[in-house]
Design an enzyme around this catalytic site. Sequence first.
Site, PDB file in Angstrom:
ATOM      1  N   PHE A 145       0.836  -1.198   0.000  1.00  0.00           N
ATOM      2  CA  PHE A 145       0.000   0.000   0.000  1.00  0.00           C
ATOM      3  C   PHE A 145       0.869   1.245   0.000  1.00  0.00           C
ATOM      4  CE2 PHE A 145       0.761  -1.140   4.474  1.00  0.00           C
ATOM      5  CZ  PHE A 145       1.260   0.060   4.977  1.00  0.00           C
ATOM      6  N   HIS A 198       4.580   0.658   1.516  1.00  0.00           N
ATOM      7  CA  HIS A 198       4.918  -0.755   1.711  1.00  0.00           C
ATOM      8  C   HIS A 198       4.886  -1.436   0.346  1.00  0.00           C
ATOM      9  CE1 HIS A 198       3.658  -4.953   3.412  1.00  0.00           C
ATOM     10  NE2 HIS A 198       4.945  -4.918   3.073  1.00  0.00           N
ATOM     11  N   HIS A 206       7.573  -6.072  11.728  1.00  0.00           N
ATOM     12  CA  HIS A 206       7.420  -5.032  10.711  1.00  0.00           C
ATOM     13  C   HIS A 206       5.998  -4.488  10.665  1.00  0.00           C
ATOM     14  CE1 HIS A 206       5.514  -8.243   8.467  1.00  0.00           C
ATOM     15  NE2 HIS A 206       5.247  -7.430   7.474  1.00  0.00           N
ATOM     16  N   ALA A 240       1.547  -5.394  12.142  1.00  0.00           N
ATOM     17  CA  ALA A 240       0.629  -6.117  13.016  1.00  0.00           C
ATOM     18  C   ALA A 240       0.652  -7.617  12.740  1.00  0.00           C
ATOM     19  CB  ALA A 240      -0.788  -5.573  12.838  1.00  0.00           C
ATOM     20  N   LYS A 297      -4.571   1.257  -2.564  1.00  0.00           N
ATOM     21  CA  LYS A 297      -4.192  -0.102  -2.941  1.00  0.00           C
ATOM     22  C   LYS A 297      -4.413  -0.352  -4.432  1.00  0.00           C
ATOM     23  CE  LYS A 297      -4.582  -3.472  -0.036  1.00  0.00           C
ATOM     24  NZ  LYS A 297      -3.217  -3.496   0.521  1.00  0.00           N
TER      25      LYS A 297
END
Length: 392
Positions: A144, A174, A296, A298, A375
């Site tokens: 994302f 990311h 890195h 959750a 996204k």
Amino acid sequence: MGTSKVNAPLQQKPQGAFVRKFYSSATWIEGKAEEQLQHVAQMHDIQKIAVFPDLHPGKYGPVGIAILANRLHPQLVGNDIGCGMSLFILDLPARKIRPEKAAKRLRLLEGTWDGDPFALMEERGLPLDATPSSLGTIGGGNHFCELQVIDKIHDQELAEQAGLIKDASYLLVHSGSRSFGTEVFEEICSHGSADLDLDHPQAINYLNRHDQAVAWASLNRQIIAQRAAKALRSEAKLLTDSPHNLVERVKGAILHRKGAAKADMPFVPLAGSRDSLSYLVKPTNNDEESLLSLSHGAGRKYDRSSMHGRLNNKKSDLARLSRTSFGGHIVCEDRHLLIEEAPEAYKNSAQVLRELTGQKLATTVAAFQPLVTFKKAKQESKRPTSRRNTYE
């Protein structure tokens, strides 16, 4: 389903590697991830394993671990070599952002980048045929680009060291090495070797190509941020770049990280879901057992395919998934991806942070609130009914 032991100490399995778990029984861990961890620990050439609270199952092995081994295991890193997170600060004051308007502008991230990649690739020592057309693209899955603002500064002195400004806006990107990393991974897999001595010609070639993929992924995140900043009519400045899928040479051994951020750097992002806070932390690096690594993000709680049974596919549910409890917006026209990446699919990022700080692996610098998560801006093509069961 299984959970870890409270403050699990350094362990040694029979004829296996030392395993150190950096989480307590308060962290939810799926049994399949524990099974994959046990399998990796029993490999004869594995020395140590550090396991973090975002642990979850992966395709070739668990995600959320660092592994020190005497031999090279490319499958433990996988195809998205160099995948990581980069945090950028924008010269765009938070008070001037209108999330709905920003979401429309960030739709420009869809598709290929219209810039010239070759000068940048040459500058970083990358081969010019390393899939230049993919540079500047986010990719699918959990990747994302997120527009954020600071929710709370936890340590003012560290925040100043990191370059944070309370009233500024930020981008958390990311993404990884896209098709180039896949090419490098498939090349080593085509030889049929699951593991290699470090001085083997195939290992040497892989490590060289691997380093190119890590550099490619870092450049990719930079270009994505530049594209996003341009769409928002601002400029982006890099604050930290933290890869979490890679290998490193360490005193005659090889350190593999799969979903474990490099902690031998000043600051590391810790991503939440698209409807939870993300964090910037400072690694303390006071425990050699952590193998200089951290969580890195959750980490997934439920795999992608099961999310289609957990959430409805009604218009009202999809509309709910396109907004956040913070009043933010999600740009994702792929309804499958919208469901698979729903906040419910992820663990609690605050709990992961509590484990890391409780284990004295990190200090919290600041928390960030999501405003717009990009996204995918185009509708998905029709997908086959048979779906791959994966967490990554």
